[in-house]
Write an enzyme that holds these catalytic residues in place. Structure first.
Site, PDB file in Angstrom:
ATOM      1  N   CYS A 132      -1.768  -9.111  -8.188  1.00 39.71           N
ATOM      2  CA  CYS A 132      -2.492  -7.781  -7.874  1.00 39.71           C
ATOM      3  C   CYS A 132      -4.000  -7.904  -8.309  1.00 39.71           C
ATOM      4  O   CYS A 132      -4.727  -6.986  -7.933  1.00 39.71           O
ATOM      5  CB  CYS A 132      -1.937  -6.995  -8.919  1.00 39.71           C
ATOM      6  SG  CYS A 132      -2.214  -7.216 -10.776  1.00 39.71           S
ATOM      7  N   SER A 158       0.858  -1.226   0.293  1.00 38.40           N
ATOM      8  CA  SER A 158      -0.081   0.004   0.009  1.00 38.40           C
ATOM      9  C   SER A 158       0.868   1.185   0.114  1.00 38.40           C
ATOM     10  O   SER A 158       2.049   1.062   0.008  1.00 38.40           O
ATOM     11  CB  SER A 158      -0.991   0.031   1.204  1.00 38.40           C
ATOM     12  OG  SER A 158      -1.703   1.279   1.167  1.00 38.40           O
TER      13      SER A 158
END
Length: 598
Positions: A570, A87
């Protein structure tokens, strides 16, 4: 220590039958005929991210408070806790303050760099223009962190409290009771070759049968996807929408380092039809996190998120930051939820609940979701403890009180205030109208409106993709090291590794069908209509549509090649492919990226 504990469970139970016959291991794997070991636990949590670990820690706190012992296990597909976590990240410590009030007094906590300033800038190709900063993006009292390190720290606390955390154990499927409710989780098989035959190292997955199952896989997890479909959990909500976030970490020249500075950008390199923006976070120890988030509702199949990030770094503002004695240390990518309040599904199902980004609690205006993910895990833990304290029952665990508690918590008000901002970009107002509306709502209205924008057409990100003939290919500049590099050079910075001789975990599958005709149709539509979108969209170089006149599973001299060993998990492919026939499944436990400072 955690890996040794996991290995002990396997060795204890599997030796009975794994070595009983040599020919057993040379056969094709048949999941219906292989004996599985079952472990019985009170709570099984899938995913050792901030949500899952917060739930585990809260359960152990309640155990100490009530004196009732709970056996809590956390399954994590990464080789270590935190290795699959990526993140920005700026953390709002609100949930952490509630979970661990003494966190700042604990040794080795990773929240060492407070945010000192927050600004926004609008970029043109050559200019950087200051713009108003919405109040939701204020970072006073927040911390700039490596979320992978933060998660590893939470994992160590969970372990100290008696939680059984098993890295390298990927939750691959659900275990159902006779009444159709969820009775636990099955881990993935280990030791299959690419053809699905059992190698000498073969071990079947285990079953963890649980009274309560909490799914904390992160955005667009494979188990959550199955649950949402099976129990129709989105029947009263909008489809979830996503962005792809690509990130790099640099050690910048000391002359460019400003510890605690937070910058967000809009505009260039994206065109006015594409939602997204960039960031620069000055972390501790001379490190800078920078990246770009692009909404996966983008229309142009020629767009490459990776190449957009690379050319963004050549903007004068970024080029100055990365000048002098600067070195790139890390790269990574991950999909994130953008749907907001309208896209939150029903949170409970018979036998368990969804927590964290499996449900979708990102506050897109704040560009933060960790605080909400952690709080959701805590609330789910409290509901689970209540269920367990009621003793035996004839039916599955009823976690509906978790959803009630969450709607009465500050998570709901946090999301409600910004519920219209992202969706305003899908109204007839368009991108510019969305920017104007979002500015007015965030600065003045603060969500106090009688209306809520909805995705009334129920369009997914994949359905927003338009045919290639409507666009011209994008002329991206070639890489100019060291500021920008080719994709495979960046990929080496992720530490990604998968065992080569294992079944491909990215499957061309639709409606439970996998065959040569489906693969042909995939190639036909994606090459002829969408110019091979995935080979540009994937930020890890997994997909290629190559020329091959002899391919039996191809079309018009083209075939699909899936370089699954490159996958950084992802989930973009599963979300964005226009034909919706790529299914992401878990690889062998431990495979994937190895993030440490992202």
């Amino acid at each position: 220590m955690l890996t040794r504990a996991a290995r002990h469970i396997r060795t204890l139970d599997y030796n009975r039958f794994l070595h009983s016959s040599a020919h057993f291991r040379s056969q094709l794997f048949d999941p219906t005929s292989v004996e599985r070991v079952s472990e019985h636990v009170d709570v099984c949590i899938v995913g050792a991210g901030p949500a899952g670990l917060s739930a585990a820690i809260r359960l152990k706190q309640l155990e100490q408070k009530t004196g009732k012992e709970f056996r809590v296990i956390v399954l994590e597909k990464g080789p270590e806790v935190g290795s699959h976590i990526l993140s920005g990240a700026v953390i709002e410590p609100r949930a952490l303050d509630e979970l661990l009030p003494d966190w700042s007094l604990r040794d080795n906590h990773p929240l060492t760099q407070s945010a000192t300033s927050s600004r926004m800038r609008f970029l043109t190709k050559s200019l950087s223009i200051p713009m108003p900063h919405p109040p939701q993006m204020s970072n006073q009292g927040n911390y700039i962190v490596s979320l992978s390190r933060f998660t590893a720290w939470l994992g160590s606390i969970a372990e100290e409290m008696g939680v059984e955390v098993y890295p390298g154990f990927a939750g691959a499927g659900l275990v159902y009771a006779d009444d159709g409710s969820v009775a636990g989780v099955r881990t993935n098989e280990v030791g299959l070759d690419k053809q699905g035959s059992m190698k000498e190292t073969f071990e079947p997955g285990m079953e963890f049968r649980a009274k309560v199952t909490l799914i904390a896989e992160g955005a667009h997890g494979s188990i959550a996807k199955e649950l949402i479909q099976k129990f129709d959990l989105r029947r009263n909500s909008d489809p979830q929408t996503y962005g792809i976030g690509l990130k790099e970490v640099w050690r910048v020249d000391p002359s460019q380092y400003r510890p605690g500075e937070v910058i967000h950008t809009m505009g260039w390199p994206l065109d006015f039809k594409t939602y997204g923006g960039g960031w620069i976070y000055h972390m501790a120890d001379g490190l800078v996190s920078l990246g770009l988030v692009i909404g996966l509702d983008y229309a142009n199949p020629y767009l490459s998120p990776y190449k957009e990030l690379q050319r963004m770094k050549h903007h004068p503002y970024f080029a100055q930051l990365l000048s002098g004695n600067s070195t790139r240390l890390a790269y990574g990518g991950r999909s994130l939820n953008e749907g907001g309040l309208q896209s939150v599904p029903q949170l409970y199902f018979p036998g368990g609940a969804l927590v964290g980004c499996s449900a979708g609690f990102v506050n897109i205006a704040k560009i933060k979701g960790t605080h909400n993910a952690m709080k959701s895990g805590m609330l789910a833990a409290e509901a689970a403890a209540d269920v367990l304290s009621q003793g035996s029952s004839n039916g599955p665990a009823d976690m509906s009180h978790y959803e009630t508690a969450l709607k009465n918590s500050w998570i709901w008000s946090d999301l409600s205030e910004v519920r219209n901002l992202r969706e305003s970009f899908h109204t007839p107002l368009g991108i510019w109208g969305g920017i104007i509306y979002s500015g007015i709502d965030s600065l003045f209205l603060r969500g106090r409106t009688p209306w809520t924008f909805h995705n009334r057409k129920k369009l997914t990100d994949a359905q927003h993709t338009q045919p290639a003939y409507r666009f011209s290919p994008i002329n991206y500049p070639p890489p100019q090291p060291p500021l920008s590099t080719d994709l495979l050079t960046s990929l080496t910075l992720t530490g990604t590794n998968h065992a080569e001789d294992q079944p491909v975990h990215l499957r061309v599958r639709k409606n439970d069908v996998e065959d040569i005709n489906l693969r042909k149709l995939h190639v036909q539509r994606n090459v002829s209509e969408y110019a091979g979108l995935l080979q540009r969209a994937c930020p890890a170089g997994v997909y290629e549509y190559i020329e091959d006149e002899t391919a039996t599973d191809g079309w018009n001299g083209h075939k699909l090649v899936i370089n699954s060993q490159n996958c950084i998990h992802c989930k973009l492919c599963d979300i964005k492919v226009p034909t919706q026939d790529i299914t992401w499944t878990v690889p062998e436990g431990g495979g994937g990226p190895k993030y440490t400072i992202t």
